[in-house]
Design an enzyme around this catalytic site. Structure first.
Site, PDB file in Angstrom:
ATOM      1  CG  ASP A   7      -2.905  11.705  -1.932  1.00 37.54           C
ATOM      2  OD1 ASP A   7      -2.691  10.277  -1.766  1.00 37.54           O
ATOM      3  OD2 ASP A   7      -3.850  12.418  -1.469  1.00 37.54           O
ATOM      4  CG  ASP A   9      -7.490   7.617   0.027  1.00 39.15           C
ATOM      5  OD1 ASP A   9      -8.546   7.819  -1.615  1.00 39.15           O
ATOM      6  OD2 ASP A   9      -7.124   7.177   0.377  1.00 39.15           O
ATOM      7  CB  SER A  16     -12.509   8.665   5.857  1.00 36.59           C
ATOM      8  OG  SER A  16     -12.688   7.478   6.889  1.00 36.59           O
ATOM      9  CB  THR A  50      -2.907   6.573  -3.520  1.00 39.07           C
ATOM     10  OG1 THR A  50      -3.216   6.607  -2.436  1.00 39.07           O
ATOM     11  CG2 THR A  50      -2.310   5.546  -4.415  1.00 39.07           C
ATOM     12  CG  ASN A  51       1.635   7.137   1.318  1.00 32.43           C
ATOM     13  OD1 ASN A  51       1.641   6.521   0.857  1.00 32.43           O
ATOM     14  ND2 ASN A  51       1.995   7.854   2.017  1.00 32.43           N
ATOM     15  CG  HIS A  91       4.602  -1.940   2.086  1.00 40.36           C
ATOM     16  ND1 HIS A  91       5.131  -0.864   1.025  1.00 40.36           N
ATOM     17  CD2 HIS A  91       5.379  -2.630   1.841  1.00 40.36           C
ATOM     18  CE1 HIS A  91       5.352  -2.050  -0.160  1.00 40.36           C
ATOM     19  NE2 HIS A  91       5.978  -2.381   0.775  1.00 40.36           N
ATOM     20  CB  CYS A  97       8.152   0.093   1.842  1.00 40.98           C
ATOM     21  SG  CYS A  97       7.453   1.443   2.647  1.00 40.98           S
ATOM     22  CB  CYS A  99       7.204   2.704  -1.717  1.00 44.65           C
ATOM     23  SG  CYS A  99       6.374   1.351  -1.092  1.00 44.65           S
ATOM     24  CE  LYS A 101       1.407   9.743  -1.186  1.00 41.43           C
ATOM     25  NZ  LYS A 101       0.688  10.633  -1.817  1.00 41.43           N
TER      26      LYS A 101
END
Length: 183
Positions: A7, A9, A16, A50-51, A91, A97, A99, A101
């Site tokens: 991941d 962040d 944050s 990563t989202n 997204h 979607c 993708c 997580k």
């Protein structure tokens, strides 16, 4: 190929609740770039999943995200590391979607890009949704206490498929453990 999926962040850089919106806000966690270098030196292929819903929310642009990733790539390269692929979900949570997580779509994107199965690979995250995505794709899961990890740790026991996931103080500690215990 020995694959590690990270991941972003909270694992590679500070997280944050107000989102990381610029290259100046993208601050590496201590030891994270060195850890990526050590993984690569030990024969691992490193990818990122990563989202990044801040794109859909209008908090930052694709150019901002590219600049953040360029910084991440350069810092890892300075330590002998590289990212074989960076998969991101642009997204929002209501976009439905495949993708975002905890769905495994980003991991499938990594599999497609690298022509490899993620089955048995490690995914390292700081949230339950990171680990759920990895478990859904057949990955081994590890939680780090950085980012949202300390808040997520107590939730592991309520997820039977994640209850046995090892927990580490940070990415560097995970890498030390992995390299010491690799076959």
């Amino acid at each position: 190929m020995k694959l590690i999926i990270l991941d972003r962040d909270g694992v590679l850089n500070q997280d944050s609740d107000a989102y990381i919106k610029s290259v100046d806000e993208w601050i590496p966690l201590p030891g994270s770039a060195e850890a990526v270098g050590r993984l690569c030196d030990s024969g691992y292929t490193v990818a990122v999943a990563t989202n990044q819903s801040g794109l859909a929310r209008g908090y930052f642009s694709q150019a901002d995200l590219d600049a953040m990733h360029d910084k991440m790539i350069k810092l890892a390269a300075a330590e002998g590391g590289e990212f074989a692929h960076i998969a991101f979900c642009p997204h929002g949570p209501d976009d439905h979607c495949d993708c975002r997580k905890p769905l495994p779509g980003l991991i499938h994107q990594i599999e497609d890009a690298l022509k490899v199965s993620a089955e048995g690979a490690w995914i390292v995250g700081d949230s339950i949704r990171d680990l759920e995505a990895g478990a859904a794709a057949g990955c081994n899961t590890a939680l780090v206490r950085t980012g949202k990890g300390e808040k997520s740790e107590h939730k592991l026991t309520s997820h039977p498929s994640l209850a046995q996931a090892p927990v580490f103080d940070d990415l560097a500690t995970f890498v030390n453990w992995l390299i010491a215990n690799q076959p």
